[in-house]
Design an enzyme around this catalytic site. Sequence first.
Site, short mmCIF file in Angstrom:
data_model
loop_
_atom_site.label_atom_id
_atom_site.label_comp_id
_atom_site.label_asym_id
_atom_site.label_seq_id
_atom_site.Cartn_x
_atom_site.Cartn_y
_atom_site.Cartn_z
N LEU A 353 0.84 -1.20 0.00
CA LEU A 353 0.00 0.00 0.00
C LEU A 353 0.87 1.25 0.00
CD1 LEU A 353 -2.77 -0.86 2.58
CD2 LEU A 353 -3.02 -0.59 0.13
N GLY A 354 2.00 1.16 0.64
CA GLY A 354 2.86 2.32 0.71
C GLY A 354 4.04 2.06 1.61
N GLY A 357 8.01 6.38 6.81
CA GLY A 357 9.19 6.46 7.65
C GLY A 357 9.38 5.22 8.50
N PHE A 358 8.29 4.60 8.88
CA PHE A 358 8.41 3.47 9.80
C PHE A 358 8.44 2.11 9.12
CE2 PHE A 358 6.44 6.68 12.66
CZ PHE A 358 7.54 6.81 13.50
N GLY A 359 8.22 2.05 7.85
CA GLY A 359 8.28 0.76 7.19
C GLY A 359 7.23 0.64 6.10
N VAL A 361 3.81 -0.90 4.27
CA VAL A 361 2.48 -1.33 4.66
C VAL A 361 1.87 -2.14 3.53
CG1 VAL A 361 0.24 -0.59 5.52
CG2 VAL A 361 2.23 0.84 5.89
N LYS A 376 1.82 -3.64 8.79
CA LYS A 376 2.98 -2.74 8.75
C LYS A 376 4.20 -3.53 9.16
CE LYS A 376 3.55 1.90 9.21
NZ LYS A 376 2.67 3.01 9.32
N ASP A 472 3.64 12.39 15.52
CA ASP A 472 3.82 12.53 14.07
C ASP A 472 2.49 12.76 13.36
OD1 ASP A 472 5.29 12.82 11.80
OD2 ASP A 472 5.69 10.69 11.49
#
Length: 672
Positions: A353-354, A357-359, A361, A376, A472
């Site tokens: 999906l995308g 910054g955190f990883g 998905v 995620k 965030d």
Amino acid sequence: MFPKALVFIFLVKLVASSNHGFIFNGFRGANLSLNGLGDITPEGLLRLTNFTKEALGHAFYPLPLHLKNSSTGTVLSFSTTFVFVLQPQINYEQVCGHGIAFTISHSKNLPGALPSQYFGLFNSTNNESKENHIVAIEFDTVQNLDLGDINDNHVGIDINSLKSVNSTPVSYVDDKDGVLKNLTLVSGNPMQVWIDYSAMDMKLDVVISPLGVPKPKHSLLSTKLVNLSTVILDGMYVGFSASNGAATSSHYILGWSFSINGKAQDLDISQLPSVPQQGESKKKSSLLLIVALALVTAILLLLLCTGGIILILRRRKKYAEVLEEWEVEFGPHRFSYKDLFKATKGFKEENLLGAGGFGQVYEGLLPGSKMEIAVKKISHESRQGMREFVSEIVSMGRLRHRNLVQLLGYCRRQGELLLVYDLMPNGSLDKFLFSKTKPSLNWSQRFQVIKGVASGLLYLHEEWEQVVVHRDIKASNVLLDSEFNARLSDFGLARLYDHGSNPQTTRMVGTIGYLAPELSKTGKATTSTDVYAFGAFILEVACGRRPLEMRSTGESTPGLVDIVLDYWKKGVILNAKDPKVGSNYVEEEMELVLKLGLLCSHPEPTRRPSMRQVVRFLEGDAPLLVSPDSFSASASAVNCDDASDNIILSYPSISHTTSATDSVLEDISLMH
Ligand SMILES: *[C@@H]1O[C@H](CO)[C@@H](O)[C@H](O)[C@H]1NC(C)=O
Ligand SMILES: *[C@@H]1O[C@H](CO)[C@@H](O)[C@H](O)[C@H]1NC(C)=O
Ligand SMILES: *[C@@H]1O[C@H](CO)[C@@H](O)[C@H](O)[C@H]1NC(C)=O
Ligand SMILES: *[C@@H]1O[C@H](CO)[C@@H](O)[C@H](O)[C@H]1NC(C)=O
Ligand SMILES: *[C@@H]1O[C@H](CO)[C@@H](O)[C@H](O)[C@H]1NC(C)=O
Ligand SMILES: *[C@@H]1O[C@H](CO)[C@@H](O)[C@H](O)[C@H]1NC(C)=O
Ligand SMILES: *[C@@H]1O[C@H](CO)[C@@H](O)[C@H](O)[C@H]1NC(C)=O
């Protein structure tokens, strides 16, 4: 006429593309043309027959193949390989079904064909007819003297007839030691066959070996001058036929590839399904038989166990996850890696999906419950603090609010953490604000989104048992459900990230343009820094611009806060709105949002409202009384230089600090 022509073109295209060949590593979901007992099992086995007597099974590739050169009319070369298992019926060692035949046929239904010695291919009237247009490579397990069978374990080439053109007992030469070894077809063991037809010298080669032994160099059956030019017509079907008579076997195909004018693709043995062991068989009264049966069962069980262990070891590697004892209490929140792997089709690109910054998905569909999820994937090196970490995730799973994306649970692997969320079908808000591919949101949708995020954030800050600082907030972290309700995502992830990051590499938590100025000095994330980011976020939504935009030259344009403030001072604050909103909006709401955005983004933390106050302003329960002059002396709210340094914010996102300042309201009342 016209639709017919279309259909025709479509079919021709399909056929043309299928001419290069195909491969099935297991048949799960395969589209084959099945007939008789032919069936695809849930494990992905192609089963041609079970132990039913006097029965046949067919399976053909559904599209006709052009095995002839259309301009010259000559037969083309082809190559195929497949893996089969002929499973004998337990305690009928001496007798079995008739076997399996790789078949090239003009018809995929073979009407009138009979089981038993006719192999599911012919019947007593057409067993030698040239009208059949059938080429078969038979793996025959019954000797039929009428048909000139050499024994009850042979391979033969049949052209339009069951009387083989050529045949030989089944064996292979092991290339490791050059020794010829006999093979028993009906052994229940998987075997691989390669059949190659070379059009140039009309040579047909058949090779067989136990599964796992590489293709032997020495052909088992190599027959020259197999003239197929009258047998093969334009448009032939390829597949398999198998049959049982009074005695039975189960006939299975595990994998198959086929290619025209080229070598058949190698099968991926690791992907092939395995044949289930047989269930209980018919009992015989003789004591001796029972003892023999018990012995056989014991041996089979042993084999089953070893097989099972190998299988488990293989699967364990693929689906390996880290599960420690202390996690038992979190059991209900733990997902198995296998389920997530299956749900996301093995974390395939098409399910991505995308990546943020955190990883990355991925979207997925949980097997079983058929629930749509987002997974995620966070790379996570450090093992330190894992326990608090997971307990935090689990406690975040207890956060429940209509404006938060529900965290369903987690899974751990070596170096990887997977978080499972409800899937939000409409994706992230920033796409609707900035991407040209999505429709723009109208004002009432935007205002709804702003109120939703405010409500979610109020819950995190004040209404839950602990104070959760998001850290965030921005448009790309706001997701939209099917009704375009805003849902905050990624809450608490900043904290996870701190745990996961290597202490040597400093990573910034938060996003430039949303970072409160005091963060670069104190490094402490508070509910007040969240409010700052929320201010930047609602200006973003109202103005359709990011808080900071870079010029192509690399320098930044004036911040959004300065732009809005400038318009306000000139008495035309509404000029700051996103032109895409059009004229269909409520002026009071727009004005409220723009002013509230500025107030939340106030450089002085003490001047910012709490989320409770924000919600009251947005709901119209309290008037927002603020003038542009209260911002005058302050430095530009966003200090890019400060923020662009790498900042490590190690302050916990869940803490017991008391939140917002109750004195802000007095501040505000002083401001007009
Ligand atoms: C299987 O293939 C045939 C021939 O291409 C096609 O007509 C049929 O719709 C396919 N079936 C499925 C379930 O895909
Ligand atoms: C074989 O398969 C058929 C059709 O699926 C089924 O009706 C029959 O009971 C099965 N027989 C055996 C012996 O498993
Ligand atoms: C058919 O034959 C022609 C002439 O020999 C050759 O050029 C062409 O490549 C052949 N087509 C195929 C599919 O083999
Ligand atoms: C044999 O099969 C053919 C078609 O392939 C059919 O026309 C004929 O009737 C069948 N004969 C018997 C005896 O079933
Ligand atoms: C095969 O066909 C021939 C002639 O049609 C017939 O005489 C013979 O009996 C048939 N063989 C079998 C095994 O049915
Ligand atoms: C293999 O089978 C052939 C005939 O089927 C037989 O003559 C030979 O002795 C067998 N070899 C071994 C090693 O069993
Ligand atoms: C193959 O068979 C066809 C038809 O019977 C014949 O015309 C052709 O000459 C044969 N080819 C060879 C090489 O024998």
